[in-house]
Design a protein around this motif. Structure first.
Motif, PDB file in Angstrom:
ATOM      1  N   PRO A 155      -2.940   8.007   7.951  1.00 44.11           N
ATOM      2  CA  PRO A 155      -2.094   7.928   6.685  1.00 44.11           C
ATOM      3  C   PRO A 155      -0.347   7.227   6.859  1.00 44.11           C
ATOM      4  CG  PRO A 155      -2.626  10.600   7.936  1.00 44.11           C
ATOM      5  CD  PRO A 155      -2.832   9.283   8.474  1.00 44.11           C
ATOM      6  N   HIS A 156      -0.445   7.128   5.929  1.00 41.57           N
ATOM      7  CA  HIS A 156       1.090   6.424   5.978  1.00 41.57           C
ATOM      8  C   HIS A 156       2.173   7.146   6.292  1.00 41.57           C
ATOM      9  CE1 HIS A 156       0.190   2.569   4.743  1.00 41.57           C
ATOM     10  NE2 HIS A 156      -1.091   3.375   3.143  1.00 41.57           N
ATOM     11  N   LEU A 157       2.332   8.525   6.021  1.00 36.69           N
ATOM     12  CA  LEU A 157       2.783   9.222   6.639  1.00 36.69           C
ATOM     13  C   LEU A 157       3.280   9.986   7.819  1.00 36.69           C
ATOM     14  CD1 LEU A 157       3.884  11.288   3.037  1.00 36.69           C
ATOM     15  CD2 LEU A 157       4.611   8.643   4.263  1.00 36.69           C
ATOM     16  N   THR A 158       3.450  10.184   8.711  1.00 38.91           N
ATOM     17  CA  THR A 158       3.629  11.060  10.136  1.00 38.91           C
ATOM     18  C   THR A 158       3.168  12.331   9.130  1.00 38.91           C
ATOM     19  OG1 THR A 158       5.568  10.955  10.391  1.00 38.91           O
ATOM     20  CG2 THR A 158       4.608   9.912  11.240  1.00 38.91           C
ATOM     21  N   LEU A 159       2.990  13.769  10.208  1.00 40.36           N
ATOM     22  CA  LEU A 159       3.395  14.795   9.681  1.00 40.36           C
ATOM     23  C   LEU A 159       4.405  15.314   9.421  1.00 40.36           C
ATOM     24  CD1 LEU A 159       0.613  16.864  11.356  1.00 40.36           C
ATOM     25  CD2 LEU A 159       0.759  16.553   9.963  1.00 40.36           C
ATOM     26  N   PRO A 211      -5.858   6.663   2.930  1.00 40.88           N
ATOM     27  CA  PRO A 211      -6.556   6.213   3.978  1.00 40.88           C
ATOM     28  C   PRO A 211      -8.579   5.349   3.939  1.00 40.88           C
ATOM     29  CG  PRO A 211      -5.289   7.437   5.124  1.00 40.88           C
ATOM     30  CD  PRO A 211      -5.635   8.084   3.360  1.00 40.88           C
ATOM     31  N   LEU A 212      -9.314   6.119   3.410  1.00 45.50           N
ATOM     32  CA  LEU A 212     -10.302   5.816   3.103  1.00 45.50           C
ATOM     33  C   LEU A 212      -9.955   4.534   1.478  1.00 45.50           C
ATOM     34  CD1 LEU A 212     -13.623   5.605   3.865  1.00 45.50           C
ATOM     35  CD2 LEU A 212     -13.731   7.149   1.949  1.00 45.50           C
ATOM     36  N   LEU A 219     -11.593   8.491   9.975  1.00 50.49           N
ATOM     37  CA  LEU A 219      -9.593   9.331   8.960  1.00 50.49           C
ATOM     38  C   LEU A 219      -9.262  10.039  10.108  1.00 50.49           C
ATOM     39  CD1 LEU A 219     -11.027   9.122   5.708  1.00 50.49           C
ATOM     40  CD2 LEU A 219     -10.604   7.717   6.853  1.00 50.49           C
ATOM     41  N   ASP A 220      -8.160   9.772  10.878  1.00 52.00           N
ATOM     42  CA  ASP A 220      -7.891  10.812  11.720  1.00 52.00           C
ATOM     43  C   ASP A 220      -6.255  10.725  11.457  1.00 52.00           C
ATOM     44  OD1 ASP A 220      -6.187  11.569  13.847  1.00 52.00           O
ATOM     45  OD2 ASP A 220      -6.149   9.500  14.967  1.00 52.00           O
ATOM     46  N   THR A 221      -6.215  12.565  10.738  1.00 47.56           N
ATOM     47  CA  THR A 221      -5.241  12.819  10.026  1.00 47.56           C
ATOM     48  C   THR A 221      -4.246  13.700  10.738  1.00 47.56           C
ATOM     49  OG1 THR A 221      -6.679  15.401   9.948  1.00 47.56           O
ATOM     50  CG2 THR A 221      -7.072  13.680   7.917  1.00 47.56           C
ATOM     51  N   ASP A 222      -4.220  13.212  12.376  1.00 49.40           N
ATOM     52  CA  ASP A 222      -2.884  14.189  12.871  1.00 49.40           C
ATOM     53  C   ASP A 222      -3.716  15.625  12.490  1.00 49.40           C
ATOM     54  OD1 ASP A 222      -2.051  11.866  13.551  1.00 49.40           O
ATOM     55  OD2 ASP A 222      -0.711  11.509  11.681  1.00 49.40           O
ATOM     56  N   LEU A 223      -4.402  15.897  12.553  1.00 48.99           N
ATOM     57  CA  LEU A 223      -4.730  17.399  12.653  1.00 48.99           C
ATOM     58  C   LEU A 223      -6.632  17.478  12.656  1.00 48.99           C
ATOM     59  CD1 LEU A 223      -3.170  17.909   8.812  1.00 48.99           C
ATOM     60  CD2 LEU A 223      -1.630  19.207  11.194  1.00 48.99           C
ATOM     61  N   HIS A 224      -6.962  17.290  13.415  1.00 45.62           N
ATOM     62  CA  HIS A 224      -8.008  17.748  13.966  1.00 45.62           C
ATOM     63  C   HIS A 224      -8.062  17.823  14.933  1.00 45.62           C
ATOM     64  CE1 HIS A 224     -10.636  14.554  11.342  1.00 45.62           C
ATOM     65  NE2 HIS A 224     -10.015  14.210  11.054  1.00 45.62           N
ATOM     66  N   PHE A 225      -8.836  19.042  15.618  1.00 43.08           N
ATOM     67  CA  PHE A 225      -9.097  19.681  16.757  1.00 43.08           C
ATOM     68  C   PHE A 225      -9.054  18.959  17.442  1.00 43.08           C
ATOM     69  CE2 PHE A 225     -11.362  22.538  13.799  1.00 43.08           C
ATOM     70  CZ  PHE A 225     -11.008  23.950  13.877  1.00 43.08           C
ATOM     71  N   PRO A 226      -8.819  19.468  18.674  1.00 42.52           N
ATOM     72  CA  PRO A 226      -8.617  18.356  20.378  1.00 42.52           C
ATOM     73  C   PRO A 226     -10.443  18.612  20.381  1.00 42.52           C
ATOM     74  CG  PRO A 226      -7.697  20.448  20.519  1.00 42.52           C
ATOM     75  CD  PRO A 226      -7.965  20.993  18.612  1.00 42.52           C
ATOM     76  N   GLU A 227     -10.815  18.820  20.220  1.00 42.64           N
ATOM     77  CA  GLU A 227     -12.779  18.561  20.265  1.00 42.64           C
ATOM     78  C   GLU A 227     -13.445  17.436  19.259  1.00 42.64           C
ATOM     79  OE1 GLU A 227     -10.943  21.736  20.089  1.00 42.64           O
ATOM     80  OE2 GLU A 227     -11.925  23.557  21.455  1.00 42.64           O
ATOM     81  N   CYS A 233      -2.026  17.027  -0.138  1.00 43.06           N
ATOM     82  CA  CYS A 233      -2.575  16.700   1.693  1.00 43.06           C
ATOM     83  C   CYS A 233      -4.050  15.766   2.222  1.00 43.06           C
ATOM     84  CB  CYS A 233      -2.495  17.970   2.369  1.00 43.06           C
ATOM     85  SG  CYS A 233      -2.831  17.936   4.273  1.00 43.06           S
ATOM     86  N   CYS A 234      -5.450  16.270   1.476  1.00 44.83           N
ATOM     87  CA  CYS A 234      -6.241  15.207   1.728  1.00 44.83           C
ATOM     88  C   CYS A 234      -6.255  13.965   1.176  1.00 44.83           C
ATOM     89  CB  CYS A 234      -7.300  16.536   0.761  1.00 44.83           C
ATOM     90  SG  CYS A 234      -8.143  17.596   1.390  1.00 44.83           S
TER      91      CYS A 234
END
Ligand code: SF4
Length: 233
Positions: A97-101, A128-129, A67-75, A120-121
């Motif tokens: 998700p449907h919405l970009t940030l 998405p899930l 689930l790629d929220t666009d908010l994960h750590f680079p690591e 937000c979750c």
């Protein structure tokens, strides 16, 4: 610097390749039973790395959804790339998700995770899930009973009313130590943030190093009175 996966005076030792506390048997049963009608929703935390390695033994071309929220750590994204290299036949899907940030900020306000993390979750993980799970009968999760009081009664197979699905949890009997023994023994790649005091890793704005070594999820949504994103409630 605290490292949460080390312990004094003991060397990692997992009993044997055959002894996975039931996890391999559960996965074999699940993939035999559901075939391609099952998906693993993976966060690429340390339990996720163990499960990926076990799943690759059972179903080398299994579908793994992140689930790629666009908010994960680079690591975390770096970890995913390492996993892709190590298990090239797995099908790793980045579910957005449907919405970009920016769109989310326009509709719900800037930094929604600060004002209303549940919303937000919902937007970036739960919906998405749900979309992923509408196409399959069952999903796999890396929940362990030891992780938190809310997870103490998780079974191998669970009726998941929230997503109208079957949730398969092969690692319920694994301890934190078991997880790390397995990772060390098999020299698996993992998120380097685990070495920096983050036992549980989610989105960057909502994850800090664990505040309490006895509570591995104490760095998640610290200060918001929230301990789960809602996927497992
Ligand atoms: Fe938003 Fe935080 Fe939930 Fe990620 S963990 S979806 S940033 S509230």
């Amino acid at each position: 610097m605290l490292t949460y996966h080390t312990w004094d005076g003991e060397k990692p030792s997992f009993p044997s390749d055959n002894d996975t506390k039931g996890a391999l048997d559960v996965l074999r049963w699940a993939y035999d039973h559901y075939e391609d009608d099952i998906v693993y929703a993976c966060s690429f935390g340390i339990e996720g790395i163990v499960l990926i390695d076990l799943i690759a033994k059972v179903r080398p071309n299994a579908e793994i959804v992140f689930l790629d929220t666009d908010l994960h750590f680079p690591e975390t994204y770096e970890t995913i790339e390492k996993v892709k290299q190590q298990y090239p036949s797995l099908r790793i899907v980045m579910k957005k998700p449907h919405l970009t940030l920016d769109e989310q900020a326009e509709q719900f306000g800037a930094e929604l995770w600060k004002q209303n993390p549940n919303k937000c979750c919902e937007l970036r993980k739960i919906i998405p899930l749900r979309e992923v799970l509408t196409g399959v009968t069952a999903w796999i999760s890396g929940l362990r009973r030891e992780q938190s009081p809310t997870r103490q009664h998780v079974q191998y197979l669970n009726k998941d009313d929230k997503f109208q699905s079957i949730k398969v949890c092969p690692l319920i009997h694994w301890t934190w130590k078991d997880v790390w023994n397995y990772v060390y023994k098999h020299e698996l790649p993992y998120n380097v943030l685990h070495d920096r005091g983050y036992p549980s890793i989610g989105c960057e704005p909502c994850t800090s190093p664990a505040l309490d070594i006895n509570d591995l999820r104490s760095g998640r949504w610290a200060g918001h009175g929230k301990t789960e994103c809602g996927l497992h409630l």
